[in-house]
Every structure is written in C-alpha cells, then in structure tokens.
Scaffold this motif. Structure first.
Motif, PDB file in Angstrom:
ATOM      1  N   MET A  54      54.962  51.708  -2.079  1.00  0.00           N
ATOM      2  CA  MET A  54      55.337  51.140  -0.889  1.00  0.00           C
ATOM      3  C   MET A  54      54.926  51.592   0.078  1.00  0.00           C
ATOM      4  O   MET A  54      55.326  51.172   1.268  1.00  0.00           O
ATOM      5  N   ALA A  55      54.183  52.508   0.306  1.00  0.00           N
ATOM      6  CA  ALA A  55      53.558  53.291   1.450  1.00  0.00           C
ATOM      7  C   ALA A  55      52.868  52.457   2.305  1.00  0.00           C
ATOM      8  O   ALA A  55      52.198  51.724   1.992  1.00  0.00           O
ATOM      9  N   GLU A  56      52.661  52.759   3.560  1.00  0.00           N
ATOM     10  CA  GLU A  56      51.871  52.094   4.661  1.00  0.00           C
ATOM     11  C   GLU A  56      50.843  53.179   5.025  1.00  0.00           C
ATOM     12  O   GLU A  56      50.960  53.878   6.341  1.00  0.00           O
ATOM     13  N   PRO A  57      49.938  53.356   4.267  1.00  0.00           N
ATOM     14  CA  PRO A  57      48.686  54.494   4.630  1.00  0.00           C
ATOM     15  C   PRO A  57      48.068  54.223   5.892  1.00  0.00           C
ATOM     16  O   PRO A  57      47.349  55.170   6.582  1.00  0.00           O
ATOM     17  N   GLU A  58      47.979  52.742   6.337  1.00  0.00           N
ATOM     18  CA  GLU A  58      47.301  52.331   7.691  1.00  0.00           C
ATOM     19  C   GLU A  58      48.193  52.529   8.745  1.00  0.00           C
ATOM     20  O   GLU A  58      47.485  52.120   9.981  1.00  0.00           O
ATOM     21  N   SER A  59      49.169  53.137   8.729  1.00  0.00           N
ATOM     22  CA  SER A  59      50.066  53.158  10.081  1.00  0.00           C
ATOM     23  C   SER A  59      49.481  53.704  11.203  1.00  0.00           C
ATOM     24  O   SER A  59      49.366  53.092  12.375  1.00  0.00           O
ATOM     25  N   LEU A  60      49.327  55.071  10.901  1.00  0.00           N
ATOM     26  CA  LEU A  60      48.500  55.757  12.067  1.00  0.00           C
ATOM     27  C   LEU A  60      47.113  55.171  12.657  1.00  0.00           C
ATOM     28  O   LEU A  60      47.128  55.451  13.819  1.00  0.00           O
ATOM     29  N   ASN A  61      46.472  54.620  11.722  1.00  0.00           N
ATOM     30  CA  ASN A  61      45.165  54.008  12.253  1.00  0.00           C
ATOM     31  C   ASN A  61      45.535  52.905  13.002  1.00  0.00           C
ATOM     32  O   ASN A  61      44.794  52.525  14.280  1.00  0.00           O
ATOM     33  N   LYS A  62      46.304  52.016  12.682  1.00  0.00           N
ATOM     34  CA  LYS A  62      46.724  50.901  13.566  1.00  0.00           C
ATOM     35  C   LYS A  62      47.253  51.181  14.932  1.00  0.00           C
ATOM     36  O   LYS A  62      46.972  50.628  16.225  1.00  0.00           O
ATOM     37  N   ILE A  63      48.426  52.156  14.927  1.00  0.00           N
ATOM     38  CA  ILE A  63      48.799  52.924  16.158  1.00  0.00           C
ATOM     39  C   ILE A  63      47.782  53.257  17.054  1.00  0.00           C
ATOM     40  O   ILE A  63      47.644  53.098  18.325  1.00  0.00           O
ATOM     41  N   THR A  64      46.828  54.236  16.507  1.00  0.00           N
ATOM     42  CA  THR A  64      45.746  54.993  17.184  1.00  0.00           C
ATOM     43  C   THR A  64      44.828  53.747  17.956  1.00  0.00           C
ATOM     44  O   THR A  64      44.528  53.982  19.004  1.00  0.00           O
ATOM     45  N   ALA A  65      44.337  52.857  17.041  1.00  0.00           N
ATOM     46  CA  ALA A  65      43.483  51.778  17.448  1.00  0.00           C
ATOM     47  C   ALA A  65      43.922  51.135  18.589  1.00  0.00           C
ATOM     48  O   ALA A  65      43.438  50.598  19.729  1.00  0.00           O
ATOM     49  N   ARG A  66      45.418  50.789  18.612  1.00  0.00           N
ATOM     50  CA  ARG A  66      46.089  49.875  19.796  1.00  0.00           C
ATOM     51  C   ARG A  66      46.249  50.688  20.990  1.00  0.00           C
ATOM     52  O   ARG A  66      45.910  50.335  22.282  1.00  0.00           O
ATOM     53  N   LEU A  67      46.519  51.948  20.811  1.00  0.00           N
ATOM     54  CA  LEU A  67      46.849  52.842  21.852  1.00  0.00           C
ATOM     55  C   LEU A  67      45.402  53.048  22.758  1.00  0.00           C
ATOM     56  O   LEU A  67      45.245  53.174  23.785  1.00  0.00           O
ATOM     57  N   LEU A  68      44.350  53.223  22.013  1.00  0.00           N
ATOM     58  CA  LEU A  68      43.045  53.624  22.730  1.00  0.00           C
ATOM     59  C   LEU A  68      42.686  52.436  23.320  1.00  0.00           C
ATOM     60  O   LEU A  68      41.964  52.364  24.332  1.00  0.00           O
ATOM     61  N   ARG A  69      42.833  51.145  22.647  1.00  0.00           N
ATOM     62  CA  ARG A  69      42.355  49.739  23.373  1.00  0.00           C
ATOM     63  C   ARG A  69      43.022  49.686  24.735  1.00  0.00           C
ATOM     64  O   ARG A  69      42.859  49.332  25.492  1.00  0.00           O
ATOM     65  N   LEU A  70      44.467  50.263  24.607  1.00  0.00           N
ATOM     66  CA  LEU A  70      45.243  50.063  25.935  1.00  0.00           C
ATOM     67  C   LEU A  70      44.468  50.809  27.109  1.00  0.00           C
ATOM     68  O   LEU A  70      44.742  50.264  28.128  1.00  0.00           O
ATOM     69  N   VAL A  71      44.264  52.081  26.720  1.00  0.00           N
ATOM     70  CA  VAL A  71      43.613  53.000  27.689  1.00  0.00           C
ATOM     71  C   VAL A  71      42.269  52.672  28.118  1.00  0.00           C
ATOM     72  O   VAL A  71      42.380  52.463  29.390  1.00  0.00           O
ATOM     73  N   ASP A  72      41.489  51.935  27.275  1.00  0.00           N
ATOM     74  CA  ASP A  72      40.176  51.825  27.526  1.00  0.00           C
ATOM     75  C   ASP A  72      39.759  50.540  28.182  1.00  0.00           C
ATOM     76  O   ASP A  72      39.329  50.137  29.217  1.00  0.00           O
ATOM     77  N   GLU A  73      40.834  49.412  27.811  1.00  0.00           N
ATOM     78  CA  GLU A  73      40.650  48.222  28.237  1.00  0.00           C
ATOM     79  C   GLU A  73      41.826  47.692  29.141  1.00  0.00           C
ATOM     80  O   GLU A  73      41.891  46.695  29.827  1.00  0.00           O
ATOM     81  N   GLY A  74      43.092  48.491  29.284  1.00  0.00           N
ATOM     82  CA  GLY A  74      44.114  48.148  30.050  1.00  0.00           C
ATOM     83  C   GLY A  74      44.756  47.035  29.687  1.00  0.00           C
ATOM     84  O   GLY A  74      45.800  46.306  30.450  1.00  0.00           O
ATOM     85  N   LYS A  75      44.739  46.739  28.107  1.00  0.00           N
ATOM     86  CA  LYS A  75      45.612  45.548  27.613  1.00  0.00           C
ATOM     87  C   LYS A  75      45.599  45.740  26.261  1.00  0.00           C
ATOM     88  O   LYS A  75      45.087  46.704  25.546  1.00  0.00           O
TER      89      LYS A  75
END
Length: 375
Positions: free
Chosen positions: A354-375
């Motif tokens: 039942m684990a979600e091993p990609e949770s941190l990767n998904k969060i990190t990728a989205r946050l970096l895109r927010l900072v880099d692209e502003g969206k």
C-alpha cells in the motif's frame, strides 16, 4: 533557492515537512531551508536537531471547552493571533524566500497567507482525508495544493490546483536494513513489539500497553522485546503502572518518552501498536509492518478510524476502537497474532503493497517547477 516551511503541533505535521526539506536539498544541494513554528512546540527540537534555521512565531488554537483555564488560554490565543500577521511578515522579510510551504498546524496560517499576499510562491500539503480548517482556508490563496488522498480534493475546495501525492515519508524509512536494525537492539530471535500513542502520549494506550507488558514478562519471558514510547504526558503514569503491575524496563522492555530513531525501530519491529494518524500509516506501509491500530476518537470526522479500516481490509492491520479497548483485549489480539506462524510477516507484506514510494519525488518535482517556471 531559499525555502521557508511552516509546520507545527504534532509529528504528523513536522515529519512530512522535514521529509520535503530533505528532498528539496537533495535535488538542489545549494537550497537554503528555513522553518517557522512555535519554540515551545515539538517542532523546535525536531527542526533544530535536523540542522535547519528556526524562526519563532506564536500561534495557538481556540479551546472549545470553556473552563477557567481555557478562557485564559483563549485570550492568549486571540492576542497571539493579532500579533501573528506582523510577525509572519517580519520572518518573510528576513528570509526572503523563493517558496513558502505549509505542512499543517496553526502556524501555517499566518505565514502562508502573508507569503501569498506578498506574491511569493506558496504551496500546502494536507495529510488527511478530512482537511484541517487552516488548510481549507489557505487552499484558495496558494499556488499549489498537495493532497494525500483523493477524498481530500473536493473538501479542500481547489481541485484545479490540487495534486494527489500521498504522504511524504522520509527516504530512510524505505532504506533501513532490518538485520542491522535488529542487531543494534540485540533483538536476537525475539519478537519485537513497538508501541506508542503519539508525541504527547495517549493515556488509554499507556494503560493497556502496561497490561500487555506485564503479561509478556509473566507469560512470555525473554521471547519478546517490547519498545514503548510513553509520550510527554505519560512518563509518570507508565512508571507508576509498572510499579503496580510488577514490571520494569530491562532486557525485554525499553521505555522512552519520544521515539527519535523511528526508521530504525520500524525496521526492527515485527508488530506495531499505535494510533492511526496519516503519517503513522504511511510509515507503517513504507516499512512494511504489521500493526494493531487504535484510532484516536478525538479527531474530525473520526478520520483515523476510516484510515485504519483501509489497512484492516487489506490484511495489514487489526483495528481496535478505543471504546472497545481493554488490556485483556489487547493481550488476546497480540496472543492470537503470535500463535499463527508467519502471520505478522504476511501482514507486513500487505502493508508494504500500500506504500506510496513516489510521493516525495512528485512533491519535489512540482515545487521546483513552481519556482523555476512560476506555474
């Protein structure tokens, strides 16, 4: 890149925040991480131990039960709330972050709201299926909303900017070596039981675990290694119960106030007895551990109970509601699990599935895109 994370109140808010901080720094080693929270809260110790800069802001919740003591606390809460806006703005001006993240607790409110008004990139993470009031209010103003489960999306009220990512778990939970963890505890071939009721402690859990430990030492001597965390409010109670029931810490029982090496202890454990907070369940799944779950009855919408039921349905846990909880009942549950060879291992495998091993990767990728692209 400079990041400010606001989180406080419980380990269920703080540990996901620390996991996100670690993932951002791993992705961008030059990232400067700051935290905002209460100095008197447990966040101060956990954050500073992790090596991050801490900024104090005092925000408290309103007590619904009106007693003379709570009236005083509510007056203090109103006063702190009035001061929280200027304090949040001062922290933001000092840190000058590129990104502000709220991970729950009252402190998230003024910090994230102020950052959004100042045009700083903002995000929040909601750990539960039933969002807290703070996150429901913030969801309208932030750039990105992370939800642990699909059920939270509509309740947060911002489905167009909400991403379902699960609950972020520290990578070391996944990476622990079980044999090494057990060797550190000198567990040998003993069954390792890990029990805790949260950072503050849960009186009823301390009481029934005391009954269980007394049974273990009388009926299963030297076959079980029990690791128990009393919580800050349960230290004296558990000591007194030990005197009453005739058990004491020793080679078969290790008692602490708070668990600071959870990844290691989860890796060593065969069975976990705990509440059913969202982060606890995520870590049980990541570690692949069988559990007896005792949901807290004092949470909104009884969400711990419904979260725990999902693990029981999957064959990963047994659920005992606190209204049905007795020392004798807990002993019978443990005895039944131990009587069936291989049962705990099978339950652990069901949890790991039942684990979600990609949770941190998904969060990190989205946050970096927010900072880099502003969206």
């Amino acid at each position: 890149m400079r990041v400010l994370i606001a989180a406080g109140g419980t380990a269920g808010h703080i540990n996901p925040a620390l996991a996100i901080a670690g993932a951002l720094r791993a992705a961008r080693p030059d990232t400067e991480i700051h935290f905002a929270g209460r100095r008197e809260g447990m966040e101060f110790g956990l954050v500073t131990e992790a090596g991050y800069t801490f900024h104090h802001i005092e925000v408290n919740g309103i007590q619904r039960r009106l007693t003379p003591k709570n009236v005083v606390r509510n007056l203090q809460a109103v006063w702190h709330l009035a001061l929280s806006g200027p304090r949040a703005k001062a922290i933001l001006r000092e840190v000058q972050p590129d990104l502000v993240i709220g991970c729950g607790g009252y402190v998230s409110g003024p910090v994230v709201r102020c950052a959004a008004k100042m045009g700083i990139h903002t995000a929040i993470h909601e750990q539960n299926a039933f969002p807290g009031v703070t996150n429901k209010l913030l969801a309208r103003d932030v750039d990105v909303v992370f939800a642990a489960v699909p059920a939270a999306v509509e309740k947060l009220g911002a489905p167009d900017k909400t991403l379902v990512v699960g609950n972020p778990v520290r990578p070391e939970i996944f990476a622990q070596d079980r044999a090494e963890a057990r060797a550190r505890l000198a567990a040998g071939d003993k069954t390792v039981i890990l029990s805790f009721g949260g950072s503050l402690g849960a009186r009823r859990i301390n009481e029934v675990v005391a009954d269980l430990v007394a049974w273990e030492q009388k009926s299963r001597p030297h076959t079980i290694l029990h690791l128990h965390a009393t919580g800050s409010r349960g230290v004296e109670l558990f000591h007194r119960l030990g005197e009453e029931k005739g058990f004491a810490p020793g080679q078969d029982l290790v008692v602490s106030e708070y668990i600071r090496n959870m990844p290691q202890l989860l890796a060593a454990a065969d069975l976990v007895i705990s509440r059913a907070g969202a982060l606890t369940l995520a870590e049980l799944q990541a570690a692949g551990r069988a559990a007896i779950l005792i949901p807290s009855p004092n949470v909104a919408e009884n969400h711990q109970y419904y979260n725990a039921l999902e693990l029981q349905k999957a064959g990963a846990a047994l659920v005992i509601e606190e209204k049905d909880l007795t020392g004798e009942g807990l002993i019978q549950a443990v005895e039944g699990l131990l009587a069936e060879p291989g049962k705990l291992g099978v339950m652990g495998k069901m949890a790991r599935a039942m684990a979600e091993p990609e949770s941190l990767n998904k969060i990190t990728a989205r946050l970096l895109r927010l900072v880099d692209e502003g969206k």
